[in-house]
Write an enzyme that holds these catalytic residues in place. Structure first.
Site, mmCIF file in Angstrom:
data_model
loop_
_atom_site.group_PDB
_atom_site.id
_atom_site.type_symbol
_atom_site.label_atom_id
_atom_site.label_comp_id
_atom_site.label_asym_id
_atom_site.label_seq_id
_atom_site.Cartn_x
_atom_site.Cartn_y
_atom_site.Cartn_z
ATOM 1 N N ASN A 48 96.191 -13.132 81.234
ATOM 2 C CA ASN A 48 95.519 -14.185 80.475
ATOM 3 C C ASN A 48 94.189 -13.700 79.915
ATOM 4 O O ASN A 48 93.855 -13.944 78.746
ATOM 5 C CB ASN A 48 95.262 -15.409 81.369
ATOM 6 C CG ASN A 48 96.519 -16.181 81.703
ATOM 7 O OD1 ASN A 48 97.561 -15.976 81.091
ATOM 8 N ND2 ASN A 48 96.432 -17.076 82.667
ATOM 9 N N ARG A 370 109.878 -17.883 70.101
ATOM 10 C CA ARG A 370 109.921 -16.794 71.089
ATOM 11 C C ARG A 370 111.281 -16.874 71.779
ATOM 12 O O ARG A 370 111.520 -17.784 72.570
ATOM 13 C CB ARG A 370 108.804 -16.932 72.129
ATOM 14 C CG ARG A 370 107.393 -16.979 71.562
ATOM 15 C CD ARG A 370 106.366 -17.005 72.686
ATOM 16 N NE ARG A 370 105.052 -17.391 72.234
ATOM 17 C CZ ARG A 370 104.164 -16.566 71.676
ATOM 18 N NH1 ARG A 370 104.480 -15.303 71.507
ATOM 19 N NH2 ARG A 370 102.978 -16.999 71.299
ATOM 20 N N ARG A 400 102.405 -14.928 67.905
ATOM 21 C CA ARG A 400 101.500 -13.890 68.408
ATOM 22 C C ARG A 400 102.067 -13.158 69.624
ATOM 23 O O ARG A 400 102.532 -13.772 70.582
ATOM 24 C CB ARG A 400 100.151 -14.518 68.760
ATOM 25 C CG ARG A 400 99.083 -13.501 69.131
ATOM 26 C CD ARG A 400 97.769 -14.205 69.370
ATOM 27 N NE ARG A 400 97.163 -14.629 68.124
ATOM 28 C CZ ARG A 400 96.370 -15.695 68.014
ATOM 29 N NH1 ARG A 400 96.151 -16.460 69.053
ATOM 30 N NH2 ARG A 400 95.835 -16.004 66.854
ATOM 31 N N HIS A 430 106.357 -23.847 64.531
ATOM 32 C CA HIS A 430 106.335 -23.890 65.991
ATOM 33 C C HIS A 430 107.316 -24.920 66.547
ATOM 34 O O HIS A 430 107.486 -25.048 67.755
ATOM 35 C CB HIS A 430 104.891 -24.206 66.450
ATOM 36 C CG HIS A 430 104.645 -24.018 67.905
ATOM 37 N ND1 HIS A 430 104.356 -25.065 68.760
ATOM 38 C CD2 HIS A 430 104.632 -22.892 68.675
ATOM 39 C CE1 HIS A 430 104.173 -24.600 69.985
ATOM 40 N NE2 HIS A 430 104.339 -23.296 69.970
ATOM 41 N N TYR A 463 109.021 -22.224 83.135
ATOM 42 C CA TYR A 463 108.231 -23.169 82.347
ATOM 43 C C TYR A 463 108.858 -24.560 82.487
ATOM 44 O O TYR A 463 110.077 -24.700 82.416
ATOM 45 C CB TYR A 463 108.247 -22.809 80.858
ATOM 46 C CG TYR A 463 107.450 -21.599 80.451
ATOM 47 C CD1 TYR A 463 107.111 -20.600 81.358
ATOM 48 C CD2 TYR A 463 107.035 -21.442 79.130
ATOM 49 C CE1 TYR A 463 106.389 -19.490 80.964
ATOM 50 C CE2 TYR A 463 106.306 -20.331 78.729
ATOM 51 C CZ TYR A 463 105.992 -19.352 79.643
ATOM 52 O OH TYR A 463 105.279 -18.254 79.249
ATOM 53 N N ARG A 556 97.167 -28.982 81.133
ATOM 54 C CA ARG A 556 97.211 -27.743 81.912
ATOM 55 C C ARG A 556 95.999 -26.848 81.659
ATOM 56 O O ARG A 556 95.403 -26.313 82.578
ATOM 57 C CB ARG A 556 98.482 -26.952 81.576
ATOM 58 C CG ARG A 556 98.665 -25.716 82.460
ATOM 59 C CD ARG A 556 99.743 -24.799 81.920
ATOM 60 N NE ARG A 556 99.280 -24.017 80.785
ATOM 61 C CZ ARG A 556 100.041 -23.636 79.763
ATOM 62 N NH1 ARG A 556 101.290 -24.017 79.705
ATOM 63 N NH2 ARG A 556 99.556 -22.905 78.796
ATOM 64 N N HIS A 584 104.443 -26.853 80.707
ATOM 65 C CA HIS A 584 104.474 -26.490 79.286
ATOM 66 C C HIS A 584 104.915 -27.622 78.365
ATOM 67 O O HIS A 584 104.747 -27.543 77.157
ATOM 68 C CB HIS A 584 105.409 -25.278 79.111
ATOM 69 C CG HIS A 584 105.355 -24.647 77.770
ATOM 70 N ND1 HIS A 584 106.354 -24.800 76.813
ATOM 71 C CD2 HIS A 584 104.425 -23.855 77.200
ATOM 72 C CE1 HIS A 584 106.041 -24.114 75.737
ATOM 73 N NE2 HIS A 584 104.873 -23.536 75.932
#
Length: 699
Positions: A48, A370, A400, A430, A463, A556, A584
């Site tokens: 992170n 992703r 990214r 997204h 997740y 979160r 998530h």
């Protein structure tokens, strides 16, 4: 009247993110967790922080260089934010080191140890020397640095050694060099399966083999971090793939924003290195432990010590998807809402695979953000295309750190004959959406999946995300228009049943909050998301709180809203849940709205609401709606994994004063296990019983 634009009413975004990573670090400090589970959280903390420096700190440095003064609602300047970040991280570094040393010491009692070369026995040294000659010497890169040998370019996250050498024939001559350790080499060398030797410890023993005729005086390990944010001038991008590929190359060469050095890095060694790299002094971190915390995954994944991890949970396929009935037939009868990872992601994979093989399916349309490195979903899409079906895939190349992987999939899909869209100019796509069109009784029937998470079976196991499956015509017709918007030209981009950013989601969210505010004390909002940053949304929540609305936020990560401010936010409670799973999903409940429950791919951040293509979906199915509300209420009552936001911006672990421990992760595992074990006849009433007992009574 209180000015809701007052900077004192907002937490700084970057400091709020650091607070989130501190909560991750606290998981590593939690002595009730198994040792490798704690080490895993330390690895997550490090990963992170790498991304934070590569993107957020690098961005602040660019803003400062450009002379930008104000960049956030709290009105801190980029320079003020950089100072706060550096102060925070230098103080936290001691906590990180103490935590790691404590875990490693306890791991030794379990049979796992990290030892330096000098601390192993003669037999082990012999093995390590042979390992160096066979596996390291051929690929390692010794680099002299002097007037005729320029300082080398070091790619982002490069790791190696800085060495000071003395000429063996003329001791008055001293020189500096760099040894680059390529990423193809393991961070730790394993002796059998329980002893790990840091690679720099072994390389240091062989410096004189790498620089013959010189004697090692001293050395220090180093690691560099560069700006990794890719800027693409889309107006100039005739070939977007080519432009992106160039951008990926440039990422490795971005401006250096952080230098980490090992404990042996004295002032002379650091000054030598920094004369050539020019890293700001407060962005240099000297560690009294091993560099590259993310490399600890190598130890965490040791299968011989799986008992030192939290027991894994196997996601369950629950009714109505647990039988042999064709999934399209099931969706024609009812909507299905899945909550991953408690409920398996396999039905989503199966949906795409079934569609790829079904001769009645004529088209599959899908967004991919992703998808992972070995995606069964992408393979199914390729198979469908090769069999003659119309396959349209929106592959977001600007995702990214997944750009390279997505490039590979995009090219493979194109090769199979699929129609691939690379993105919308000026926006990231997204949204998580799939639309399948199938012939039935001479007509076309459509089936949809809308989710809060990515189409990635691997991450779906760790997740928490929502999946909504439906064949309702009002939703599928909207999704047809959504995909037409992605593939064609549209100035409006407005949907009827769904809501799409950048034009629809923010106004809808503000309208929903304002509607609750009009109900005063009878209003209620529960919102679960990853980040809350948008100023307009925060001000709307403040106004709702002032009107008496009860607001529970499960955030979160970043939360720029402040709680407990008199006359502003007394009615707002914010918790952050960290545990076995990464929270998530974006899920929302508005008590007085006709639909009441919504799921979305979008967080309440300017980038999601204004600069991305996202979807917000109302959940109108009664069973799915009740299930979602009860999950939200359960998480609001969590007294084991939750941290509560304080008025000063800090977080405190919720003190458990109740007789009953409410751990939302384990309770939801129990819920899934009990339903999976029930007979088909029992499953329907058991679902209601568990919802009453697990969700309501224990809450």
């Amino acid at each position: 009247m209180i000015n809701l634009k007052n900077p004192s009413l907002y937490n700084n975004r970057e400091i709020s993110w650091l607070q989130f990573n501190t909560r991750v670090l606290k998981q590593a400090q939690d002595e009730s967790l198994p040792l490798l589970e704690r080490l895993k959280f330390l690895a997550i903390y490090g990963t992170n922080l790498d991304e934070f420096y590569m993107i957020r700190v690098a961005g602040l440095k660019k803003l400062f260089a450009a002379g930008i003064i104000v960049s956030s609602a709290d009105k801190l300047t980029p320079l003020e934010q950089l100072r706060e970040i550096r102060k925070y991280l230098h103080q936290e570094q001691q906590v990180v080191e103490h935590c790691m040393n404590g875990i490693l010491k306890k791991l030794e009692s379990e049979g796992i140890s990290i030892k330096l070369y000098k601390d192993v026995n003669q037999h082990q040294r012999h093995y390590l020397n042979r390992y160096f000659n066979e596996n390291i010497y051929p690929v390692i890169i010794p680099i002299a640095v002097d007037a005729t040998h320029p300082f080398p370019h070091l790619n982002n996250l490069s790791f190696g050694l800085i060495v000071k050498l003395q000429d063996s024939d003329n001791t008055a001559i001293e020189r500096f060099g760099i040894i680059r350790v390529p990423r193809v080499l393991e961070r730790f060398i394993e002796l059998e399966y329980d002893i790990y030797v840091p690679i720099e410890s072994l390389v240091a023993e062989h410096v004189e083999d790498l620089f013959p005729g010189y004697t090692l005086i001293k050395f220090a390990s180093f690691r560099v971090t560069r700006n990794a944010d890719i800027e693409i001038e889309e107006e100039e991008a005739d070939d977007f793939l080519e432009i992106l590929e160039e951008g990926l190359k440039l990422r490795r060469k971005g401006a250096m924003v952080r230098l980490e050095v090992g404990s042996d890095g004295d002032e002379e060694i650091v000054n030598f290195f920094n004369r050539h790299t020019n890293v700001y002094k407060d962005d240099i971190y000297k560690f009294h432990t091993f560099l590259n915390l993310s490399s600890l995954w190598q130890i965490v994944s040791n299968k011989h010590f799986a008992h030192l991890l939290t027991e894994p949970f196997k996601p369950k396929t629950l009714p109505p998807l647990d039988n042999s009935e064709n999934i399209f037939t099931t969706l024609e009868k009812q909507d299905v809402l899945l909550y991953h990872p408690y409920e398996s992601f396999d039905p989503i994979v199966k949906l795409i695979q079934t569609a790829a093989k079904d001769p009645d399916v004529v088209s599959i349309k899908m967004t991919l953000y992703r998808s992972g490195t070995d995606s069964p979903i992408v393979k199914a899409l390729m198979s469908a295309s090769e069999s003659g079906k119309q396959v349209t895939v929106m592959v977001e190349l600007k995702a990214r750190f997944d750009e390279e992987n997505n490039l590979i999939w995009a090219k493979a899909l194109e090769k199979s004959g699929a129609h691939v869209i690379y993105g919308i100019k000026g926006f990231k796509v997204h949204a998580k959406a799939t639309l399948i069109t199938r012939r039935k009784n001479g007509k076309l029937k459509q089936y949809a999946h809308l989710g809060t998470g990515n189409y990635n079976p691997a991450t779906s196991k760790i997740y928490t995300d929502m999946s909504y499956l439906t064949s309702k015509d009002e939703i599928t017709s909207d999704m047809t228009r959504f995909f037409h918007f992605l593939t064609g030209f549209s100035k409006k981009g407005k949907l009827d049943e769904l809501y799409m950013s950048p034009s629809q989601i923010k106004p809808k969210v503000l309208s929903l909050i304002q509607n609750e505010a009009r109900k005063g004390a009878n209003g209620e909002i529960i919102a679960k998301l990853n980040s809350l940053v948008d100023e307009d949304v925060i001000r709307a929540l403040y106004k709702a709180s002032q009107a008496g609305v009860k607001i529970n936020l499960i955030v979160r990560g970043i939360c720029c809203l402040k709680t407990g401010i008199e006359g502003v936010s007394e009615n707002i409670r914010v918790i952050s849940i960290l545990g076995k799973y990464l929270e998530h999903s974006r899920t929302f409940y508005f008590k007085n709205d006709e639909a009441g429950v919504y799921i979305s791919s979008a967080d309440w951040m300017p980038r999601n609401l204004m600069r991305r293509i996202e979807l917000l979906t109302a959940i109108k199915d009664k069973t799915a709606k009740e299930k979602t509300i009860q999950i939200l209420r359960l998480q609001c009552a969590d007294n084991t994994l939750a941290h509560e936001l304080q008025s000063d911006g800090s977080y405190k672990k919720i003190k458990n004063d109740r007789v009953k421990n409410i751990n939302s992760h384990t309770l939801l595992e129990d819920y899934a296990n009990k339903i999976a074990k029930a007979s088909p006849k029992e499953s329907a009433p058991l679902v209601q019983e568990l919802m009453a007992n697990i969700f309501k009574e224990e809450v």
